[in-house]
Design an enzyme around this catalytic site. Structure first.
Site, PDB file in Angstrom:
ATOM      1  N   LYS A  84      55.590   4.108   9.142  1.00 24.97           N
ATOM      2  CA  LYS A  84      54.598   4.624   9.959  1.00 24.97           C
ATOM      3  C   LYS A  84      55.159   6.031  10.157  1.00 24.97           C
ATOM      4  O   LYS A  84      55.955   6.183  10.549  1.00 24.97           O
ATOM      5  CB  LYS A  84      54.160   4.010  11.398  1.00 24.97           C
ATOM      6  CG  LYS A  84      53.164   4.573  12.142  1.00 24.97           C
ATOM      7  CD  LYS A  84      53.376   4.138  13.559  1.00 24.97           C
ATOM      8  CE  LYS A  84      53.890   5.375  14.354  1.00 24.97           C
ATOM      9  NZ  LYS A  84      53.538   5.322  15.697  1.00 24.97           N
ATOM     10  N   ASP A 124      49.343   7.566  11.324  1.00 24.08           N
ATOM     11  CA  ASP A 124      49.251   7.284  12.803  1.00 24.08           C
ATOM     12  C   ASP A 124      48.804   8.446  13.321  1.00 24.08           C
ATOM     13  O   ASP A 124      49.377   8.926  13.982  1.00 24.08           O
ATOM     14  CB  ASP A 124      50.126   6.387  13.602  1.00 24.08           C
ATOM     15  CG  ASP A 124      49.877   6.147  15.052  1.00 24.08           C
ATOM     16  OD1 ASP A 124      48.633   6.128  15.279  1.00 24.08           O
ATOM     17  OD2 ASP A 124      50.806   5.778  15.701  1.00 24.08           O
ATOM     18  N   LYS A 149      45.344   8.721  14.908  1.00 27.76           N
ATOM     19  CA  LYS A 149      44.521   8.674  15.947  1.00 27.76           C
ATOM     20  C   LYS A 149      43.186   9.466  16.015  1.00 27.76           C
ATOM     21  O   LYS A 149      43.043  10.157  17.221  1.00 27.76           O
ATOM     22  CB  LYS A 149      45.098   8.416  17.262  1.00 27.76           C
ATOM     23  CG  LYS A 149      46.234   7.309  17.316  1.00 27.76           C
ATOM     24  CD  LYS A 149      46.709   7.180  18.638  1.00 27.76           C
ATOM     25  CE  LYS A 149      47.699   5.961  18.954  1.00 27.76           C
ATOM     26  NZ  LYS A 149      49.102   6.293  18.211  1.00 27.76           N
ATOM     27  N   THR A 204      47.984   1.683  25.183  1.00 24.62           N
ATOM     28  CA  THR A 204      48.619   0.762  26.258  1.00 24.62           C
ATOM     29  C   THR A 204      49.034   1.621  27.505  1.00 24.62           C
ATOM     30  O   THR A 204      49.517   1.176  28.621  1.00 24.62           O
ATOM     31  CB  THR A 204      49.943   0.220  25.383  1.00 24.62           C
ATOM     32  OG1 THR A 204      50.326   1.188  24.642  1.00 24.62           O
ATOM     33  CG2 THR A 204      49.376  -0.833  24.633  1.00 24.62           C
TER      34      THR A 204
HETATM   35  O1  C5P Z   1      60.358   1.908  19.316  1.00 26.77           O
HETATM   36  P1  C5P Z   1      59.512   1.108  19.280  1.00 26.77           P
HETATM   37  O2  C5P Z   1      59.607  -0.224  18.802  1.00 26.77           O
HETATM   38  O3  C5P Z   1      58.928   0.706  20.922  1.00 26.77           O
HETATM   39  O4  C5P Z   1      58.025   1.878  18.697  1.00 26.77           O
HETATM   40  C1  C5P Z   1      56.695   1.369  18.620  1.00 26.77           C
HETATM   41  C2  C5P Z   1      55.886   2.314  17.673  1.00 26.77           C
HETATM   42  O5  C5P Z   1      54.416   1.980  17.876  1.00 26.77           O
HETATM   43  C3  C5P Z   1      55.892   3.776  18.276  1.00 26.77           C
HETATM   44  O6  C5P Z   1      55.742   4.440  16.919  1.00 26.77           O
HETATM   45  C4  C5P Z   1      54.829   3.776  18.972  1.00 26.77           C
HETATM   46  O7  C5P Z   1      54.242   5.395  19.142  1.00 26.77           O
HETATM   47  C5  C5P Z   1      53.839   2.899  18.499  1.00 26.77           C
HETATM   48  N1  C5P Z   1      52.645   2.553  19.487  1.00 26.77           N
HETATM   49  C6  C5P Z   1      53.049   1.764  20.531  1.00 26.77           C
HETATM   50  N2  C5P Z   1      51.831   1.435  21.492  1.00 26.77           N
HETATM   51  C7  C5P Z   1      50.626   1.668  21.278  1.00 26.77           C
HETATM   52  C8  C5P Z   1      50.532   2.215  19.890  1.00 26.77           C
HETATM   53  C9  C5P Z   1      51.482   2.662  18.985  1.00 26.77           C
HETATM   54  O8  C5P Z   1      53.948   1.733  21.128  1.00 26.77           O
HETATM   55  N3  C5P Z   1      49.825   1.136  21.758  1.00 26.77           N
END
Ligand code: C5P
Length: 234
Positions: free
Chosen positions: A34, A61, A63, A121
């Site tokens: 990603k 990503d 958006k 979120t």
């Molecule tokens: O480090 P971690 O596993 O928390 O990273 C989760 C990834 O998913 C990050 O790149 C974050 O920006 C993304 N993300 C998220 N929640 C969302 C959408 C994307 O944590 N609702």
């Protein structure tokens, strides 16, 4: 495309990202990666080609959210970058999502997968009511936006692991759910409030999990990636 683990390369520079990815050189299957706004805006579109050229599939990503014509033209540019998965905000309306699909579709009819963000979120019931003037329960808003994305012809949504099963119920098993917030059992949750293990995400039917720190911050990222794949894909 089947079930897969997407590694969130939340790094600030090309060098850091490529150094990180070098650790996967020996893997038979290179991780799906990603690329987020920070890296893309810092390094420009060529970073996509560089990572793609090393054998990785790419979830870009960014958006997108703008008037339909602008999103259509922007998506056309992104489809030329040969990314595999892109996203936009469902709040941009069905007209915007349809325009996005049009822009994304190449002359030969192929296109990257397109998924929608329903509600971030970071948005909770209170901020949705106060800032967006949306008074329905958050869970219903998420489901409504998912159904609108489906009606527009999109391939799926980004959602929390807890919403995945409901989205499938409402939009069909083939509608993709891409879920962040994944942690190994007993691992550090960091700033993620609602987390699931890769095994749990598999059980509830997520198609892709987006995993950042449990892999990027691991002592042995390649081993953490393999563990994640073993638990999620089996
Ligand atoms: O480090 P971690 O596993 O928390 O990273 C989760 C990834 O998913 C990050 O790149 C974050 O920006 C993304 N993300 C998220 N929640 C969302 C959408 C994307 O944590 N609702």
């Amino acid at each position: 495309m089947g079930k897969d683990v997407i590694v969130a390369c939340d790094f600030a520079s090309r060098q850091q990202t490529l150094d990180f990815l070098k650790q996967f050189a020996g893997e038979t299957k290179k991780p799906f990666v990603k690329i987020g706004m920070e890296l893309f805006y810092a390094e420009g579109p060529q970073i996509v080609g560089e990572i793609k050229g090393r054998g990785h599939q790419i979830f870009l990503d960014l958006k997108l959210h703008d008037i339909p014509n602008t999103v259509k033209k922007a998506m056309k540019v992104l489809s030329g970058l040969d990314v595999d998965l892109v996203n936009l905000h469902a709040a941009g309306t069905v007209a915007m999502m349809e325009a996005a699909l049009e822009g994304l579709t190449r002359p030969d009819g192929t296109r990257p997968l397109l998924i929608a963000v329903t509600q971030l979120t970071s948005t909770d019931q209170r901020s949705m009511e106060e800032d967006l003037l949306i008074r329905e329960p958050l869970a219903e808003v998420v489901m409504h936006y998912a159904r609108r994305a489906k009606a527009a012809g999109l391939d799926g949504v980004v959602c929390s692991p807890l919403e995945s099963a409901k989205v499938k119920e409402a939009c069909g098993a083939g509608f993709l759910t891409v879920t962040p917030g994944v942690r190994f059992a007993g691992g550090d949750t960091g700033d993620q409030k609602r987390v699931m293990t890769p095994q749990e995400a598999k059980k509830i039917g997520s198609d892709y999990i987006v995993v950042g720190r449990p892999i990027t911050g691991a002592e042995d990222p390649a081993a953490a990636y393999r563990r994640c794949v073993a638990e999620f894909v089996g």
